[in-house]
Every structure is written in structure tokens, then in C-alpha cells.
Design an enzyme around this catalytic site. Structure first.
Site, short mmCIF file in Angstrom:
data_model
loop_
_atom_site.label_atom_id
_atom_site.label_comp_id
_atom_site.label_asym_id
_atom_site.label_seq_id
_atom_site.Cartn_x
_atom_site.Cartn_y
_atom_site.Cartn_z
N GLU A 191 1.16 -1.08 0.08
CA GLU A 191 0.16 -0.20 0.13
C GLU A 191 0.49 1.41 -0.73
O GLU A 191 1.80 1.07 0.54
CB GLU A 191 -1.06 0.34 1.15
N GLU A 196 -1.90 11.46 3.67
CA GLU A 196 -3.25 11.59 4.49
C GLU A 196 -3.33 12.35 6.38
O GLU A 196 -2.07 12.75 6.48
CB GLU A 196 -3.67 10.23 4.97
#
Length: 516
Positions: A191, A196
Site C-alpha cells: 500500500e 493523509e
């Protein structure tokens, strides 16, 4: 969390040359004689055509969404629809609704709203996913968009200009997941978190984060990343900023507004599904994801433990998303990267050491657990006491499991899965020091696992006489016939008395090994 975007395009010059040759050969007297027509040279293909001339860096734009229409482009994005909580105990259901995701004024808006909802309790890629399932629930609605099957890339520069939301419980993300998942489920196939942030403007929270996830199946999953604070005390929730990663063979770099702030290399990542491949898992095609989560494990552990309902609704506003690939080398993505040299080189995590075995045997326990294996226990209720004791005979130190339960197992497990297909038998010595509560129906069960739920299934053994050391030899072929993938074994030894008749049993074990 699989159909890869593999459409190939010849460079424009090759296509033009091909047309020119066809025109010359097809107009000589109306005949079919094409013997004199030259053969077009085979030119190298590249994954996608440049949409415009390459930048000075060599990166060329291959995909973009400027959000200039009046609706989300279904040819570029699909909606995920579920109430799984993102695997992080999040509070939202992801839905496809214009109140949660829409395009207006050349901007994409993703909005999280306080609203009870129901929906599928599985991820969209789960084979058992049912769009009509309403067993999942959430107290917020939001959107999660992805390019899977519509835009999937191996290597490149992935860039977004956006204004992030604020408030306790807000969790916007621009990230990437593997499209094919060739190394297995999360995080075995990796990933890439481009950017974020959580709880912006709460308690001084003003950082964004770039992270990689990799390693083994939970709880052996690993992650490594860096936080970044925009210079001048600027909060990412106050205005638009440009966030990007540059991903090439063996390296990932993170940028904010062009500032290269972090790098990770293949020296610090791995997947336990293929420890011999130093590039894995970041050597496959990935797709993009945009979402706004509410609450969950990470926001709950920053500043507060709950969600500030008064902060919602919140909007994640995106100006554009662009994908570039390196025209210097489309195969590796190398040759286009940029850096001012002032960045953090994150060392990541080293892969676990392979088992130490000689030519004939892999020893798991011989007076002590042998690295990389460790003893663990699991019970549905009650507990199992594990200890190493002196057996008081020729065996010396042995493992002892005391079953204070009727439903439990003792097992040896490694963080990584290893290829044990070259071995022929599982062998061990076992002595029953105390029988279970019903000795008349006592039995033993053995199994081996290849990352749950992959397993050999239960292999039944006779319970030996009390107080007598007994040698067991189990054919690996029988375990493979029961479902064990011997090329990927992480739990090579699981033992228990027969289910529902374990209470009071005491087992001693030694010389546990896989032999050829």
C-alpha cells in the site's frame, strides 16, 4: 483491495510510419502483390501515450482528471459502497450519492455527513460481497473513489492538488493499492499512502503523512513513513496544496508543493510472500484511491478518543489528479526524479531472517524455540499455560502446554511464510503428563497453516499412553492433500487434544522438526 489496465500504444511516429507503408503498398495497379513492401520496424511500446510534451524532468502526463465537467467521470472513477469501517473501525458508510461526492466549479467535492446508514459488511473486492447486503452500518456517510480497472500504473509520479478537511475525526487520504494483489491480501501486496492527515486544526494538528505498508499478514504487517509540516506554520486545511509521490523501481519519494521531504527504498520494504524478490511488493500495478473517512483507530488516538460531531459535515476538495510516467525509462520509471537533497531517508523495516536449517532438517524446537519461530497459544475461553521445564530425563528441557480450556491450541509460528515443499515429514516427540477430563475419548489433533485461513486441516492422532514419550511422524504429502500450501508455511506446528475434551490435559513436546 483485479483487472490490470494493460492497453498498449505505439508511439505516434511508429503509427504514422505504419500507415505510410500501407499506403505505398496498396496502390500499385490494384493488384495484391505486396512483395516489395518494406516491413515496419518493431519499435518499443510504452504503457500509455503522453497527453502532452514531456516536462523538463522527463515526466510525461499519461492520465489526468481536472474535474472540469458537471459530474464524476465514470470512465475514470468508480464508487466503493460498503459499511466495513475501512478495516480501522471507522464510523462511515461509503455510498454513491451526489450529496457525498460531486463535481462543481472545476473541483471534486467529497463530503462526510452525520447520517445513519446501512450497507454491505464486506469490502467490494471480497468474493462474498453482496451489494444488497444491509448487515453493515455507520453513523456517517462519505465517499471512496478509485481508478481500479480504469487507471492502473506501475511506476510514475502521482499528484493531487487539494484542500484537506479539518476537525476531530476527519481522515482524508490520497493513496494507492495493488490492482492484482499478486502477493496476497493486505498488506502482502503493499500500500502506498501519498498523503493523509487526521484531526487537522484540533490541538495544533497540522501535519500530513506519507507511508508505505508491507510485510506479512496481520499481526506481522509493517509500515514506515514520515510526517511533514508545511513551512510557515501553514495548516493543510486552510488552502490548496500539491501532494505527490514519485515511484520508480526500488524507490518511492514524497513531495508537498514540490518540496521533496521523504524517501524509502527497497532496502527497507519486503513481503513475506516473496522474500527472495527485493523489489516486492512495490513492483506491480497499483490504482488510485480518494476517500474521506470519519473516526477510526488513528484519529481516535490523536488529541481525543472520539469524534466531534459538531465538526461535521466536512469536505475534502480536489482541484486535480494527474499521473505522469518517466519517458527516460518507462520500464523502471528511473531517470526523471528530482530532489534538493534535504529529505529524510526512512530506513523502513528489514525482512525477517530465514529459518536456519541444515540439509536434512528444519528444527522448530529442541529445548528452545528456534528463530524465526515462537510459541503462541489461542483459546476460545480459558487459557493455556506454556512453559519450558526440565523433563528430568534424557530429554532435558522440553515445552509443556497445560490446557485450562476445552477449546484451544498451542502452536509455533513465524512472522514470514517460508517454502517448506522440499521436506517429507513433520516429526516430534510427545508425552502426556496429565490426561484430559474424559480420558476414555481422548485424542490429539495436529495441523499446519499457510497463512490463515490456508491450512492442512485437522490431522488426527491417537493419544499415547500416560507418561510415555512417543515419536510421531506425519507425511507432508498428507498435509498438502488436506489443503496445505507447502510453498508458503508460516505455522508449521499446531497441536491440541481433541476439541471439547481438553481441560486438564498436560502435553510435553520436544525435537519438533520438519525433515527431508
Amino acid at each position: 483491495m483485479f483487472q490490470c489496465f494493460t492497453k498498449k500504444h505505439l508511439p505516434a511516429c511508429a503509427l504514422g510510419l505504419s500507415l505510410l507503408i500501407s499506403g505505398c503498398g496498396g496502390s500499385s495497379g490494384g493488384g495484391n502483390d505486396v512483395a516489395d513492401v518494406p516491413v515496419a520496424p518493431v519499435l518499443p511500446e510504452r504503457p500509455e501515450p503522453c497527453l502532452e510534451d514531456p516536462l523538463n524532468s522527463g515526466y510525461c502526463l499519461v492520465w489526468a482528471d481536472e474535474f472540469s465537467g458537471d459530474a464524476i467521470d465514470a470512465g475514470k472513477w468508480s464508487h466503493e459502497k460498503n459499511c466495513v469501517g475501512g478495516g480501522n473501525n471507522e464510523a462511515q458508510c461509503y455510498v454513491e450519492a451526489t450529496e457525498n461526492a460531486w463535481v462543481a466549479d472545476d473541483l471534486l467535492h467529497i463530503k462526510a455527513i452525520r447520517k445513519d446508514a446501512e450497507g454491505p459488511n464486506r469490502f467490494d473486492d471480497d468474493p462474498a460481497y453482496d451489494p444488497n447486503d444491509t448487515s453493515g452500518s455507520g453513523t456517517y456517510t462519505s465517499a471512496r473513489l478509485r481508478t481500479k480497472g480504469l487507471g492502473d500504473w506501475k511506476y510514475g509520479r502521482f499528484e493531487m492538488r487539494a484542500k484537506l478537511p479539518q476537525g476531530q475525526g476527519s481522515w482524508p487520504a490520497f493513496w494507492m493499492l495493488p490492482t492484482e494483489g499478486v502477493y496476497g491480501g493486505w498488506p502482502l501486496s503493499g500500500e502506498i499512502d501519498i498523503v493523509e492527515a487526521v484531526n487537522l486544526k484540533v490541538g495544533g494538528e497540522d501535519k500530513v503523512h506519507g507511508t508505505l505498508h508491507y510485510g506479512g499478514s496481520w499481526p506481522g504487517n509493517k509500515y514506515s513513513g514520515e510526517a511533514y509540516q508545511i513551512p510557515g506554520g501553514v495548516n493543510p486545511a486552510d488552502d490548496f496544496h500539491t501532494y505527490a509521490v514519485e515511484w520508480e523501481e526500488g524507490e518511492v519519494r514524497w513531495y508537498v508543493d514540490g518540496d521533496h521531504y521523504a524517501t524509502q527504498t527497497s532496502a527497507g520494504w519486503y513481503t513475506t510472500a516473496d522474500l527472495e524478490n527485493p523489489l516486492a511488493p512495490f513492483d506491480q500495478s497499483f490504482h488510485l484511491i480518494l476517500n474521506l473517512a470519519v473516526g477510526g483507530d488513528w484519529p481516535a488516538n490523536v488529541n481525543d478518543t472520539g469524534i466531534d460531531e459538531s465538526a461535521f459535515p466536512q469536505e475534502f476538495v480536489v482541484d486535480y489528479v494527474r499521473v505522469y510516467q518517466c519517458s527516460e525509462d518507462f520500464t523502471t520509471g528511473k531517470g526523471c526524479g528530482s530532489s534538493d537533497g534535504d529529505f529524510v531517508l526512512n530506513p523502513g523495516t528489514q525482512p525477517p531472517a530465514a529459518p536456519d536449517s541444515d540439509n536434512n532438517a528444519l528444527v522448530l524446537f529442541d529445548g528452545e524455540a528456534k528463530a524465526p519461530y515462537s510459541w503462541f497459544t489461542w483459546t476460545a475461553s480459558g487459557d493455556i499455560d506454556y512453559t519450558v521445564i526440565d523433563a528430568g530425563d534424557d530429554y532435558g528441557d522440553v515445552a509443556q502446554l497445560t490446557y485450562n480450556t476445552n477449546q484451544g491450541i498451542g502452536y509455533l509460528q513465524s512472522e514470514a511464510a517460508y517454502n517448506l515443499s522440499a521436506f517429507t515429514y513433520v516429526e516430534f516427540d510427545l508425552r502426556v503428563q496429565a490426561e484430559p477430563s474424559d480420558p476414555g475419548s481422548a485424542s490429539l489433533t495436529f495441523r499446519a497453516d499457510c497463512v490463515h485461513p490456508c491450512s492442512s486441516g485437522d490431522y488426527s492422532l491417537d493419544m499415547p499412553a500416560l507418561g510415555v514419550w512417543t515419536h510421531f511422524q506425519i507425511p507432508v504429502m498428507d498435509l498438502a492433500g488436506g489443503g496445505l500450501n507447502t510453498a508458503s508455511v508460516n505455522t508449521p506446528f499446531v497441536i491440541s487434544p481433541g476439541w471439547d475434551n481438553q481441560l486438564g490435559a498436560v502435553l510435553q513436546l520436544d525435537n519438533i522438526q520438519w525433515v527431508k
